[in-house]
Motif scaffolding. Structure first.
Motif, PDB file in Angstrom:
ATOM      1  N   THR A  15     -98.811  -4.824 -39.404  1.00  0.00           N
ATOM      2  CA  THR A  15     -99.346  -3.800 -38.508  1.00  0.00           C
ATOM      3  C   THR A  15     -98.234  -3.131 -37.714  1.00  0.00           C
ATOM      4  O   THR A  15     -98.208  -1.908 -37.564  1.00  0.00           O
ATOM      5  N   ALA A  16     -97.294  -3.924 -37.217  1.00  0.00           N
ATOM      6  CA  ALA A  16     -96.169  -3.371 -36.457  1.00  0.00           C
ATOM      7  C   ALA A  16     -95.310  -2.460 -37.341  1.00  0.00           C
ATOM      8  O   ALA A  16     -94.902  -1.375 -36.908  1.00  0.00           O
ATOM      9  N   GLY A  17     -95.063  -2.882 -38.558  1.00  0.00           N
ATOM     10  CA  GLY A  17     -94.273  -2.058 -39.474  1.00  0.00           C
ATOM     11  C   GLY A  17     -94.955  -0.736 -39.784  1.00  0.00           C
ATOM     12  O   GLY A  17     -94.308   0.314 -39.853  1.00  0.00           O
ATOM     13  N   MET A  18     -96.263  -0.768 -39.971  1.00  0.00           N
ATOM     14  CA  MET A  18     -96.995   0.453 -40.253  1.00  0.00           C
ATOM     15  C   MET A  18     -97.005   1.387 -39.043  1.00  0.00           C
ATOM     16  O   MET A  18     -96.862   2.606 -39.189  1.00  0.00           O
ATOM     17  N   CYS A  19     -97.132   0.824 -37.847  1.00  0.00           N
ATOM     18  CA  CYS A  19     -97.101   1.648 -36.625  1.00  0.00           C
ATOM     19  C   CYS A  19     -95.744   2.321 -36.453  1.00  0.00           C
ATOM     20  O   CYS A  19     -95.668   3.492 -36.079  1.00  0.00           O
ATOM     21  N   VAL A  20     -94.680   1.592 -36.720  1.00  0.00           N
ATOM     22  CA  VAL A  20     -93.340   2.171 -36.614  1.00  0.00           C
ATOM     23  C   VAL A  20     -93.182   3.323 -37.593  1.00  0.00           C
ATOM     24  O   VAL A  20     -92.653   4.386 -37.255  1.00  0.00           O
ATOM     25  N   ASP A  21     -93.649   3.133 -38.828  1.00  0.00           N
ATOM     26  CA  ASP A  21     -93.543   4.210 -39.824  1.00  0.00           C
ATOM     27  C   ASP A  21     -94.343   5.432 -39.405  1.00  0.00           C
ATOM     28  O   ASP A  21     -93.896   6.563 -39.573  1.00  0.00           O
ATOM     29  N   LEU A  27     -90.672  12.116 -36.613  1.00  0.00           N
ATOM     30  CA  LEU A  27     -89.448  12.388 -35.857  1.00  0.00           C
ATOM     31  C   LEU A  27     -88.250  12.536 -36.787  1.00  0.00           C
ATOM     32  O   LEU A  27     -87.396  13.399 -36.589  1.00  0.00           O
ATOM     33  N   ASP A  28     -88.193  11.701 -37.813  1.00  0.00           N
ATOM     34  CA  ASP A  28     -87.100  11.785 -38.774  1.00  0.00           C
ATOM     35  C   ASP A  28     -87.187  13.076 -39.585  1.00  0.00           C
ATOM     36  O   ASP A  28     -86.165  13.692 -39.905  1.00  0.00           O
ATOM     37  N   THR A  29     -88.396  13.506 -39.910  1.00  0.00           N
ATOM     38  CA  THR A  29     -88.577  14.761 -40.634  1.00  0.00           C
ATOM     39  C   THR A  29     -88.111  15.942 -39.795  1.00  0.00           C
ATOM     40  O   THR A  29     -87.410  16.834 -40.293  1.00  0.00           O
ATOM     41  N   VAL A  30     -88.450  15.961 -38.515  1.00  0.00           N
ATOM     42  CA  VAL A  30     -88.005  17.037 -37.625  1.00  0.00           C
ATOM     43  C   VAL A  30     -86.483  17.025 -37.506  1.00  0.00           C
ATOM     44  O   VAL A  30     -85.823  18.065 -37.567  1.00  0.00           O
ATOM     45  N   GLY A  39     -81.908  26.289 -41.468  1.00  0.00           N
ATOM     46  CA  GLY A  39     -82.507  26.463 -40.151  1.00  0.00           C
ATOM     47  C   GLY A  39     -83.850  25.773 -40.100  1.00  0.00           C
ATOM     48  O   GLY A  39     -84.473  25.503 -41.128  1.00  0.00           O
ATOM     49  N   PHE A  40     -84.298  25.499 -38.912  1.00  0.00           N
ATOM     50  CA  PHE A  40     -85.520  24.709 -38.716  1.00  0.00           C
ATOM     51  C   PHE A  40     -86.758  25.404 -39.266  1.00  0.00           C
ATOM     52  O   PHE A  40     -87.539  24.813 -40.000  1.00  0.00           O
ATOM     53  N   SER A  41     -86.931  26.681 -38.947  1.00  0.00           N
ATOM     54  CA  SER A  41     -88.172  27.358 -39.353  1.00  0.00           C
ATOM     55  C   SER A  41     -88.215  27.592 -40.859  1.00  0.00           C
ATOM     56  O   SER A  41     -89.270  27.461 -41.476  1.00  0.00           O
ATOM     57  N   LYS A  42     -87.090  27.920 -41.493  1.00  0.00           N
ATOM     58  CA  LYS A  42     -87.097  28.138 -42.944  1.00  0.00           C
ATOM     59  C   LYS A  42     -87.235  26.835 -43.720  1.00  0.00           C
ATOM     60  O   LYS A  42     -87.706  26.833 -44.855  1.00  0.00           O
ATOM     61  N   ALA A  43     -86.808  25.726 -43.113  1.00  0.00           N
ATOM     62  CA  ALA A  43     -86.944  24.419 -43.769  1.00  0.00           C
ATOM     63  C   ALA A  43     -88.363  23.870 -43.661  1.00  0.00           C
ATOM     64  O   ALA A  43     -88.669  22.839 -44.223  1.00  0.00           O
ATOM     65  N   GLY A  44     -89.245  24.543 -42.931  1.00  0.00           N
ATOM     66  CA  GLY A  44     -90.635  24.125 -42.843  1.00  0.00           C
ATOM     67  C   GLY A  44     -91.157  24.019 -41.432  1.00  0.00           C
ATOM     68  O   GLY A  44     -92.363  23.932 -41.232  1.00  0.00           O
ATOM     69  N   GLY A  45     -90.271  23.998 -40.444  1.00  0.00           N
ATOM     70  CA  GLY A  45     -90.717  23.898 -39.058  1.00  0.00           C
ATOM     71  C   GLY A  45     -91.528  22.639 -38.818  1.00  0.00           C
ATOM     72  O   GLY A  45     -91.180  21.568 -39.298  1.00  0.00           O
ATOM     73  N   PHE A  46     -92.601  22.786 -38.080  1.00  0.00           N
ATOM     74  CA  PHE A  46     -93.466  21.646 -37.795  1.00  0.00           C
ATOM     75  C   PHE A  46     -94.560  21.467 -38.845  1.00  0.00           C
ATOM     76  O   PHE A  46     -95.337  20.523 -38.777  1.00  0.00           O
ATOM     77  N   ARG A  47     -94.603  22.361 -39.823  1.00  0.00           N
ATOM     78  CA  ARG A  47     -95.624  22.292 -40.859  1.00  0.00           C
ATOM     79  C   ARG A  47     -95.364  21.106 -41.796  1.00  0.00           C
ATOM     80  O   ARG A  47     -94.270  20.930 -42.306  1.00  0.00           O
ATOM     81  N   GLY A  48     -96.330  20.301 -42.018  1.00  0.00           N
ATOM     82  CA  GLY A  48     -96.245  19.214 -42.983  1.00  0.00           C
ATOM     83  C   GLY A  48     -95.347  18.059 -42.569  1.00  0.00           C
ATOM     84  O   GLY A  48     -94.786  17.394 -43.435  1.00  0.00           O
ATOM     85  N   ILE A  49     -95.206  17.805 -41.255  1.00  0.00           N
ATOM     86  CA  ILE A  49     -94.313  16.712 -40.856  1.00  0.00           C
ATOM     87  C   ILE A  49     -94.891  15.338 -41.184  1.00  0.00           C
ATOM     88  O   ILE A  49     -94.166  14.354 -41.207  1.00  0.00           O
ATOM     89  N   TYR A  50     -96.187  15.266 -41.449  1.00  0.00           N
ATOM     90  CA  TYR A  50     -96.784  13.995 -41.834  1.00  0.00           C
ATOM     91  C   TYR A  50     -96.941  13.856 -43.352  1.00  0.00           C
ATOM     92  O   TYR A  50     -97.423  12.839 -43.818  1.00  0.00           O
TER      93      TYR A  50
END
Length: 70
Positions: A15-21, A27-30, A39-50
């Motif tokens: 459970t702890a491992g899944m919560c960390v992921d 955050l790692d994707t951003v 650049g941030f917006s051309k690389a996808g911005g906040f779209r699809g971070i999950y």
């Protein structure tokens, strides 16, 4: 360690491992998109971070076969 304690520890660790992921994957994707040469917006911005979270949060590897082999 008793068998009951072992099961509780295994469940708590999973459970702890899944919560960390689930928390750190976006955050790692951003961070990766901020470091992108496009650049941030051309690389996808906040779209699809999950997108891609299920593949990291659920261990689809040999660890799932451990209970079947016992």
């Amino acid at each position: 360690m008793e068998r009951k304690d072992y099961g509780a520890s295994l469940l708590a660790g999973g459970t702890a491992g899944m919560c960390v992921d689930l928390i750190l994957f976006p955050l790692d994707t951003v961070k990766t998109r901020l470091q992108s040469p496009q650049g941030f917006s051309k690389a996808g911005g906040f779209r699809g971070i999950y997108s891609g979270v299920p593949s990291t949060a659920v261990p689809w590897d040999r660890s799932l076969m451990l209970p079947l082999s016992l």
